[in-house]
Design a protein around this motif. Structure first.
Motif, mmCIF file in Angstrom:
data_model
loop_
_atom_site.group_PDB
_atom_site.id
_atom_site.type_symbol
_atom_site.label_atom_id
_atom_site.label_comp_id
_atom_site.label_asym_id
_atom_site.label_seq_id
_atom_site.Cartn_x
_atom_site.Cartn_y
_atom_site.Cartn_z
ATOM 1 N N ILE A 62 0.851 -1.196 0.000
ATOM 2 C CA ILE A 62 0.000 0.000 0.000
ATOM 3 C C ILE A 62 0.884 1.242 0.000
ATOM 4 C CG2 ILE A 62 -1.894 -1.201 1.152
ATOM 5 C CD1 ILE A 62 -0.992 0.144 3.782
ATOM 6 N N GLY A 63 0.265 2.390 -0.158
ATOM 7 C CA GLY A 63 1.005 3.641 -0.144
ATOM 8 C C GLY A 63 1.584 3.937 1.231
ATOM 9 N N LYS A 64 2.617 4.753 1.252
ATOM 10 C CA LYS A 64 3.288 5.122 2.501
ATOM 11 C C LYS A 64 2.320 5.764 3.500
ATOM 12 C CE LYS A 64 7.586 7.379 3.884
ATOM 13 N NZ LYS A 64 8.739 8.139 3.388
ATOM 14 N N ASN A 65 1.283 6.435 2.963
ATOM 15 C CA ASN A 65 0.293 7.104 3.808
ATOM 16 C C ASN A 65 -0.808 6.150 4.276
ATOM 17 O OD1 ASN A 65 -1.120 6.654 1.474
ATOM 18 N ND2 ASN A 65 -1.458 8.821 1.000
ATOM 19 N N GLY A 66 -0.679 4.853 3.946
ATOM 20 C CA GLY A 66 -1.656 3.862 4.360
ATOM 21 C C GLY A 66 -2.819 3.678 3.397
ATOM 22 N N ARG A 67 -2.829 4.430 2.317
ATOM 23 C CA ARG A 67 -3.922 4.331 1.347
ATOM 24 C C ARG A 67 -3.658 3.222 0.347
ATOM 25 N NH1 ARG A 67 -4.565 10.584 0.370
ATOM 26 N NH2 ARG A 67 -5.907 11.062 2.137
ATOM 27 N N LEU A 68 -4.761 2.668 -0.162
ATOM 28 C CA LEU A 68 -4.642 1.687 -1.240
ATOM 29 C C LEU A 68 -4.189 2.412 -2.494
ATOM 30 C CD1 LEU A 68 -7.779 -0.610 -0.900
ATOM 31 C CD2 LEU A 68 -5.543 -0.812 0.172
ATOM 32 N N THR A 69 -3.250 1.807 -3.179
ATOM 33 C CA THR A 69 -2.764 2.371 -4.434
ATOM 34 C C THR A 69 -2.943 1.327 -5.516
ATOM 35 O OG1 THR A 69 -0.537 1.624 -3.905
ATOM 36 C CG2 THR A 69 -1.084 3.881 -3.292
ATOM 37 N N GLY A 70 -2.533 1.643 -6.721
ATOM 38 C CA GLY A 70 -2.769 0.815 -7.891
ATOM 39 C C GLY A 70 -2.652 -0.685 -7.689
ATOM 40 N N TYR A 71 -3.539 -1.395 -8.378
ATOM 41 C CA TYR A 71 -3.518 -2.852 -8.384
ATOM 42 C C TYR A 71 -4.033 -3.282 -9.753
ATOM 43 C CZ TYR A 71 -4.367 -7.680 -6.876
ATOM 44 O OH TYR A 71 -4.356 -9.047 -6.753
ATOM 45 N N ALA A 72 -3.268 -4.116 -10.442
ATOM 46 C CA ALA A 72 -3.633 -4.509 -11.804
ATOM 47 C C ALA A 72 -5.003 -5.167 -11.879
ATOM 48 C CB ALA A 72 -2.569 -5.440 -12.387
ATOM 49 N N GLY A 73 -5.432 -5.791 -10.800
ATOM 50 C CA GLY A 73 -6.747 -6.420 -10.766
ATOM 51 C C GLY A 73 -7.866 -5.478 -10.372
ATOM 52 N N GLY A 74 -7.528 -4.227 -10.058
ATOM 53 C CA GLY A 74 -8.514 -3.241 -9.648
ATOM 54 C C GLY A 74 -8.485 -3.019 -8.143
ATOM 55 N N LEU A 75 -8.659 -1.778 -7.729
ATOM 56 C CA LEU A 75 -8.594 -1.442 -6.302
ATOM 57 C C LEU A 75 -9.680 -2.133 -5.485
ATOM 58 C CD1 LEU A 75 -7.620 2.343 -6.166
ATOM 59 C CD2 LEU A 75 -6.210 0.339 -5.680
ATOM 60 N N GLU A 76 -10.865 -2.356 -6.075
ATOM 61 C CA GLU A 76 -11.917 -3.044 -5.321
ATOM 62 C C GLU A 76 -11.505 -4.471 -4.998
ATOM 63 O OE1 GLU A 76 -12.440 -4.026 -9.538
ATOM 64 O OE2 GLU A 76 -12.160 -2.106 -8.556
ATOM 65 N N ARG A 77 -10.773 -5.115 -5.893
ATOM 66 C CA ARG A 77 -10.286 -6.475 -5.617
ATOM 67 C C ARG A 77 -9.167 -6.451 -4.579
ATOM 68 N NH1 ARG A 77 -10.628 -7.856 -11.765
ATOM 69 N NH2 ARG A 77 -12.618 -8.914 -11.852
ATOM 70 N N LYS A 78 -8.305 -5.459 -4.656
ATOM 71 C CA LYS A 78 -7.239 -5.324 -3.663
ATOM 72 C C LYS A 78 -7.856 -5.159 -2.277
ATOM 73 C CE LYS A 78 -2.999 -2.708 -2.795
ATOM 74 N NZ LYS A 78 -1.971 -1.928 -3.484
ATOM 75 N N ALA A 79 -8.856 -4.294 -2.163
ATOM 76 C CA ALA A 79 -9.526 -4.081 -0.889
ATOM 77 C C ALA A 79 -10.171 -5.381 -0.399
ATOM 78 C CB ALA A 79 -10.573 -2.975 -1.016
#
Length: 172
Positions: free
Chosen positions: A139-156
């Motif tokens: 994840i991003g240094k700030n704790g936020r979800l960042t890019g994911y080739a499968g889509g951010l909803e899948r990463k979450a």
């Protein structure tokens, strides 16, 4: 010398269809539906290829919430192709504990390249072994979800799934 036999098969998952690709040495790729990095030539369709059967079973365990193994990592052999730097990053991804996240900076430091967070991010994005090599745990240094080739909803979804199954004991 001939190239190893390459096979692929699509499996169902809570995230939609997943394409598995393998040769006789190991798993080459795990791609989620609509992922743009899926190669044009995956070989021959073959659901009963031993590596594909192995990977399918481990992914089924993962999604069922009773992932096998005390370290909750995949045991199927991996043979993804990449540059030496990409392979180093992908190997480091496999050390991120189940249910935990690292920042790109953490990953850069883990490979001894503390100033290479952006390059690590690029290598992370090229990972052809989604879920099995857990790039979703970065994840991003700030704790936020960042890019994911499968889509951010899948990463979450993956991170939430691991959070809820991370402390569960196996009952079978």
């Amino acid at each position: 010398m001939t190239a190893p036999h390459t096979a692929y098969h699509n499996i169902a998952s809570p995230l939609g269809a997943i394409t598995l690709c393998a040769n006789d040495q190991g798993l080459l790729g795990v791609w989620l539906a609509r992922q743009t990095s899926l190669p044009a030539d995956l070989g021959q369709p073959q659901a009963n290829h031993p590596i594909i059967v192995w990977a399918s079973a481990e992914l089924a365990d993962y999604f069922a919430g009773h992932f096998a193994g005390s370290d909750r990592s995949f045991s199927v052999p991996l043979v993804a192709l990449g540059t030496p730097f990409q392979l180093q990053v992908w190997q480091a991804l496999r050390t991120i504990p189940y249910g935990q996240t690292w920042s790109y900076q953490d990953l850069a430091e883990a490979i001894g390249r503390p100033t290479a967070a952006r390059a690590v991010g690029m290598a992370n994005g090229k990972n052809p072994l989604s879920i099995v090599v857990p790039c979703h745990r970065v994840i991003g240094k700030n704790g936020r979800l960042t890019g994911y080739a499968g889509g951010l909803e899948r990463k979450a979804w993956l991170l939430e799934h691991e959070t809820h199954t991370g402390s569960a004991e196996r009952t079978d």
